[in-house]
Scaffold this motif. Sequence first.
Motif, mmCIF file in Angstrom:
data_model
loop_
_atom_site.group_PDB
_atom_site.id
_atom_site.type_symbol
_atom_site.label_atom_id
_atom_site.label_comp_id
_atom_site.label_asym_id
_atom_site.label_seq_id
_atom_site.Cartn_x
_atom_site.Cartn_y
_atom_site.Cartn_z
ATOM 1 N N GLY A 64 0.832 -1.012 -0.040
ATOM 2 C CA GLY A 64 -0.245 0.101 -0.088
ATOM 3 C C GLY A 64 0.811 1.313 -0.177
ATOM 4 N N VAL A 65 0.400 2.310 0.819
ATOM 5 C CA VAL A 65 1.298 3.265 1.125
ATOM 6 C C VAL A 65 2.348 3.454 1.907
ATOM 7 C CG1 VAL A 65 -0.641 4.640 0.028
ATOM 8 C CG2 VAL A 65 -0.452 4.579 2.428
ATOM 9 N N GLN A 66 2.563 2.046 2.657
ATOM 10 C CA GLN A 66 3.621 1.894 3.915
ATOM 11 C C GLN A 66 4.733 2.963 3.561
ATOM 12 O OE1 GLN A 66 5.085 -1.906 4.585
ATOM 13 N NE2 GLN A 66 3.763 -2.020 6.670
ATOM 14 N N ALA A 67 5.651 2.599 2.673
ATOM 15 C CA ALA A 67 6.599 3.277 2.278
ATOM 16 C C ALA A 67 6.711 4.865 1.733
ATOM 17 C CB ALA A 67 7.236 2.530 1.248
ATOM 18 N N LEU A 68 5.359 5.427 1.849
ATOM 19 C CA LEU A 68 5.370 6.696 1.287
ATOM 20 C C LEU A 68 5.263 7.618 2.551
ATOM 21 C CD1 LEU A 68 4.920 8.468 -1.378
ATOM 22 C CD2 LEU A 68 2.493 8.308 -0.844
ATOM 23 N N LYS A 69 5.941 8.730 2.506
ATOM 24 C CA LYS A 69 5.760 9.671 3.869
ATOM 25 C C LYS A 69 4.639 10.610 3.484
ATOM 26 C CE LYS A 69 10.839 9.610 4.183
ATOM 27 N NZ LYS A 69 12.088 10.600 3.825
ATOM 28 N N VAL A 70 4.095 11.244 4.704
ATOM 29 C CA VAL A 70 3.077 12.144 4.673
ATOM 30 C C VAL A 70 3.515 13.468 3.983
ATOM 31 C CG1 VAL A 70 1.705 13.768 6.082
ATOM 32 C CG2 VAL A 70 2.074 11.080 6.974
ATOM 33 N N VAL A 86 -8.694 -1.603 -1.877
ATOM 34 C CA VAL A 86 -8.798 -0.109 -1.982
ATOM 35 C C VAL A 86 -8.812 0.423 -0.464
ATOM 36 C CG1 VAL A 86 -9.714 2.002 -2.833
ATOM 37 C CG2 VAL A 86 -9.130 0.142 -4.270
ATOM 38 N N ILE A 87 -10.082 -0.162 0.063
ATOM 39 C CA ILE A 87 -10.398 0.376 1.402
ATOM 40 C C ILE A 87 -9.105 -0.093 2.532
ATOM 41 C CG2 ILE A 87 -11.992 -0.100 3.375
ATOM 42 C CD1 ILE A 87 -14.194 -0.689 1.217
ATOM 43 N N HIS A 88 -8.821 -1.251 2.298
ATOM 44 C CA HIS A 88 -7.758 -1.698 3.348
ATOM 45 C C HIS A 88 -6.629 -0.682 3.116
ATOM 46 C CE1 HIS A 88 -4.975 -4.398 5.204
ATOM 47 N NE2 HIS A 88 -4.113 -3.965 3.977
ATOM 48 N N ILE A 89 -6.250 -0.183 1.719
ATOM 49 C CA ILE A 89 -4.926 0.818 1.863
ATOM 50 C C ILE A 89 -5.284 2.159 2.400
ATOM 51 C CG2 ILE A 89 -3.668 1.893 -0.029
ATOM 52 C CD1 ILE A 89 -3.898 -0.543 -1.971
ATOM 53 N N LEU A 90 -6.706 2.327 2.125
ATOM 54 C CA LEU A 90 -7.031 3.755 2.894
ATOM 55 C C LEU A 90 -7.011 3.525 4.380
ATOM 56 C CD1 LEU A 90 -10.101 4.778 0.631
ATOM 57 C CD2 LEU A 90 -8.012 5.543 0.337
ATOM 58 N N PRO A 107 -11.674 1.352 -8.398
ATOM 59 C CA PRO A 107 -11.574 0.065 -8.023
ATOM 60 C C PRO A 107 -12.390 -0.611 -9.014
ATOM 61 C CG PRO A 107 -13.312 1.532 -6.841
ATOM 62 C CD PRO A 107 -12.371 2.454 -7.772
ATOM 63 N N GLN A 108 -12.255 -2.092 -8.853
ATOM 64 C CA GLN A 108 -12.583 -2.864 -9.963
ATOM 65 C C GLN A 108 -13.913 -3.590 -9.479
ATOM 66 O OE1 GLN A 108 -11.168 -2.308 -12.654
ATOM 67 N NE2 GLN A 108 -9.599 -3.780 -13.232
ATOM 68 N N SER A 109 -14.277 -3.612 -8.234
ATOM 69 C CA SER A 109 -15.301 -4.176 -7.600
ATOM 70 C C SER A 109 -15.688 -3.614 -6.048
ATOM 71 C CB SER A 109 -14.915 -5.691 -7.085
ATOM 72 O OG SER A 109 -14.032 -5.684 -6.440
ATOM 73 N N VAL A 114 -16.754 1.018 -1.635
ATOM 74 C CA VAL A 114 -15.646 2.443 -1.426
ATOM 75 C C VAL A 114 -16.382 3.310 -1.402
ATOM 76 C CG1 VAL A 114 -13.973 3.420 -3.003
ATOM 77 C CG2 VAL A 114 -14.242 0.713 -2.845
ATOM 78 N N ARG A 115 -17.583 3.684 -2.065
ATOM 79 C CA ARG A 115 -18.241 5.162 -2.040
ATOM 80 C C ARG A 115 -18.707 5.272 -0.560
ATOM 81 N NH1 ARG A 115 -20.487 4.296 -7.260
ATOM 82 N NH2 ARG A 115 -19.535 5.178 -8.856
ATOM 83 N N GLU A 116 -19.209 4.289 -0.033
ATOM 84 C CA GLU A 116 -19.710 4.130 1.364
ATOM 85 C C GLU A 116 -18.903 4.579 2.327
ATOM 86 O OE1 GLU A 116 -21.068 0.562 3.228
ATOM 87 O OE2 GLU A 116 -22.917 1.641 3.566
ATOM 88 N N TYR A 117 -17.402 3.982 2.143
ATOM 89 C CA TYR A 117 -16.389 4.255 2.981
ATOM 90 C C TYR A 117 -15.837 5.697 2.823
ATOM 91 C CZ TYR A 117 -11.779 4.071 5.082
ATOM 92 O OH TYR A 117 -10.754 4.330 5.800
ATOM 93 N N LEU A 118 -15.659 6.163 1.789
ATOM 94 C CA LEU A 118 -15.414 7.525 1.512
ATOM 95 C C LEU A 118 -16.404 8.344 2.240
ATOM 96 C CD1 LEU A 118 -14.447 7.364 -2.338
ATOM 97 C CD2 LEU A 118 -12.704 7.364 -0.203
ATOM 98 N N ARG A 119 -17.927 8.288 1.888
ATOM 99 C CA ARG A 119 -18.442 9.089 2.669
ATOM 100 C C ARG A 119 -18.672 9.090 4.268
ATOM 101 N NH1 ARG A 119 -23.656 7.526 4.152
ATOM 102 N NH2 ARG A 119 -23.654 5.752 2.852
#
Length: 234
Positions: A64-70, A86-90, A107-109, A114-119
């Motif tokens: 995911g974004v583990q190796a990315l700094k803020v 996607v949700i897991h990475i977020l 997202p492919q599925s 995903v939209r519910e999570y974002l909301r």
Amino acid sequence: MVTSGGVLADIGTDHGYVPIALVQKHRITGAIAMDINEGPLARAREHIASAGLEGYIQTRLSDGVQALKVQEADSILIAGMGGELVIHILEEGEEVCRGAAELILQPQSEIRRVREYLREHHYKIVDEDMICEDGKYYPMMRVIHVDTDESWSKMNEESRTACDIYGPLLLRNGNPVLRRFLVRQHRQLTEIIQSLKLQKQTQAIMKRIGELQQELSYNESAYTILGAIKNAGI
């Protein structure tokens, strides 16, 4: 959907084609191509070298974004993977994702999830599109993190659910590809329901018919909620 002039982090970069294309088109100043597996990352490095872009695109092994700094990247692209991933990475990279200027998601599925999570986690969809290729439909969205978003409280539950399923901006803008998707889905759901009704009415089949009829109801009401979307200011 990637805003011009920034640095892109491509999560699950695979062959590295997206960051290469965006640098070549001068849409971004640089990129960090990231993947959880060394194999795809090695191929990405080969393609980056072939394009002569080693000075613009770096590669990183990352879950995911583990190796990315803020705030290390302006745009974070998470595309071409299942919605649950996607949700897991977020979730796992919450601080990093919230610190970016924008997230580009495809997202492919599990699009509704995903939209519910974002909301529910204060991400606002600010752009949305949908394409159809080889008979498959691919929605994509650009989202930003906000402190509050009062617009959803102005809508009833059915309208919110329809937005989660079909996309608030796709509905609001009358996206032509979404229109084709709705027509196809309506036909498919109707045919399945009719087929199930011809079978012996077991409890399982009756339950499935009920679920499909609920999906059909959302399909048929999709464009009738346009007024609710506009009144909410979405």
